[in-house]
Design a protein around this motif. Structure first.
Motif, short mmCIF file in Angstrom:
data_model
loop_
_atom_site.label_atom_id
_atom_site.label_comp_id
_atom_site.label_asym_id
_atom_site.label_seq_id
_atom_site.Cartn_x
_atom_site.Cartn_y
_atom_site.Cartn_z
N UNK A 99 0.79 -1.23 0.00
CA UNK A 99 0.00 0.00 0.00
C UNK A 99 0.82 1.27 0.00
N UNK A 100 1.90 1.29 -0.77
CA UNK A 100 2.70 2.50 -0.87
C UNK A 100 3.19 2.64 -2.31
N UNK A 101 4.12 3.57 -2.53
CA UNK A 101 4.66 3.74 -3.87
C UNK A 101 6.15 3.38 -3.86
N UNK A 102 6.73 3.11 -5.04
CA UNK A 102 8.14 2.68 -5.09
C UNK A 102 9.12 3.67 -4.46
N UNK A 103 8.83 4.96 -4.58
CA UNK A 103 9.73 5.96 -4.00
C UNK A 103 9.79 5.85 -2.48
N UNK A 104 8.62 5.68 -1.86
CA UNK A 104 8.57 5.52 -0.40
C UNK A 104 9.25 4.22 0.01
N UNK A 105 9.05 3.16 -0.76
CA UNK A 105 9.71 1.90 -0.45
C UNK A 105 11.23 2.06 -0.53
N UNK A 106 11.72 2.81 -1.51
CA UNK A 106 13.17 3.07 -1.61
C UNK A 106 13.67 3.82 -0.38
N UNK A 107 12.87 4.76 0.12
CA UNK A 107 13.26 5.48 1.35
C UNK A 107 13.29 4.53 2.55
N UNK A 108 12.36 3.58 2.60
CA UNK A 108 12.35 2.58 3.68
C UNK A 108 13.61 1.72 3.59
N UNK A 109 13.97 1.29 2.38
CA UNK A 109 15.22 0.53 2.21
C UNK A 109 16.40 1.35 2.73
N UNK A 110 16.48 2.62 2.33
CA UNK A 110 17.59 3.48 2.75
C UNK A 110 17.63 3.62 4.27
N UNK A 111 16.46 3.80 4.88
CA UNK A 111 16.38 3.95 6.33
C UNK A 111 16.84 2.67 7.04
N UNK A 112 16.38 1.52 6.56
CA UNK A 112 16.77 0.25 7.17
C UNK A 112 18.26 -0.01 6.99
N UNK A 113 18.81 0.37 5.84
CA UNK A 113 20.26 0.22 5.61
C UNK A 113 21.03 1.13 6.56
N UNK A 114 20.56 2.37 6.72
CA UNK A 114 21.21 3.33 7.61
C UNK A 114 21.20 2.84 9.05
N UNK A 115 20.13 2.19 9.46
CA UNK A 115 20.02 1.65 10.83
C UNK A 115 20.85 0.39 11.01
N UNK A 116 21.39 -0.14 9.91
CA UNK A 116 22.15 -1.38 9.99
C UNK A 116 21.28 -2.61 10.10
N UNK A 117 20.01 -2.48 9.72
CA UNK A 117 19.07 -3.60 9.83
C UNK A 117 19.11 -4.51 8.61
N UNK A 118 19.48 -3.95 7.45
CA UNK A 118 19.53 -4.75 6.23
C UNK A 118 20.74 -4.35 5.39
N UNK A 119 21.12 -5.26 4.51
CA UNK A 119 22.05 -4.92 3.44
C UNK A 119 21.40 -5.42 2.15
N UNK A 120 21.63 -4.69 1.07
CA UNK A 120 21.03 -5.06 -0.21
C UNK A 120 22.15 -5.25 -1.22
N UNK A 121 22.12 -6.39 -1.89
CA UNK A 121 23.09 -6.69 -2.93
C UNK A 121 22.30 -7.22 -4.13
N UNK A 122 22.10 -6.36 -5.12
CA UNK A 122 21.28 -6.74 -6.27
C UNK A 122 19.84 -6.95 -5.85
N UNK A 123 19.34 -8.16 -6.04
CA UNK A 123 17.96 -8.48 -5.67
C UNK A 123 17.86 -9.18 -4.31
#
Length: 93
Positions: free
Chosen positions: A62-86
């Protein structure tokens, strides 16, 4: 009679699912909805391979891709996730 019973059972399951979606959309943050989505798709496995696009994930929560990208960035900044490709790896803190 069995068809009617199965139909009503399936209709009630769908109704419960949709009611839960309404609750989630109105009470959970986008980050919480994303994490709940990943858990529902992947269980508690520490890694998730995105088999669908960000646009489809965003739509599912229930959101848009831009907001999801911000969530990814926030979680990466918190050290909760890392993203490598897919692949999204969930890190423990």
């Amino acid at each position: 009679a069995e068809f009617r019973s199965d139909f009503i059972t399936n209709l009630m399951k769908k109704l419960r699912y949709l009611a839960q979606q309404i609750v989630d959309l109105s009470t959970l943050t986008v980050e919480e909805r994303f994490l709940k989505f990943i858990l529902s798709q992947n269980g508690t496995n520490g890694e998730y391979e995105m088999t669908i696009s960000k646009k489809e994930i965003a739509s599912a929560i229930g959101t848009n891709p831009e907001t999801l990208s911000r969530v990814f960035a926030s979680l990466k900044e918190k050290g909760a996730i890392s993203i490598n490709g897919k692949k999204i790896k969930f890190l423990r803190k």
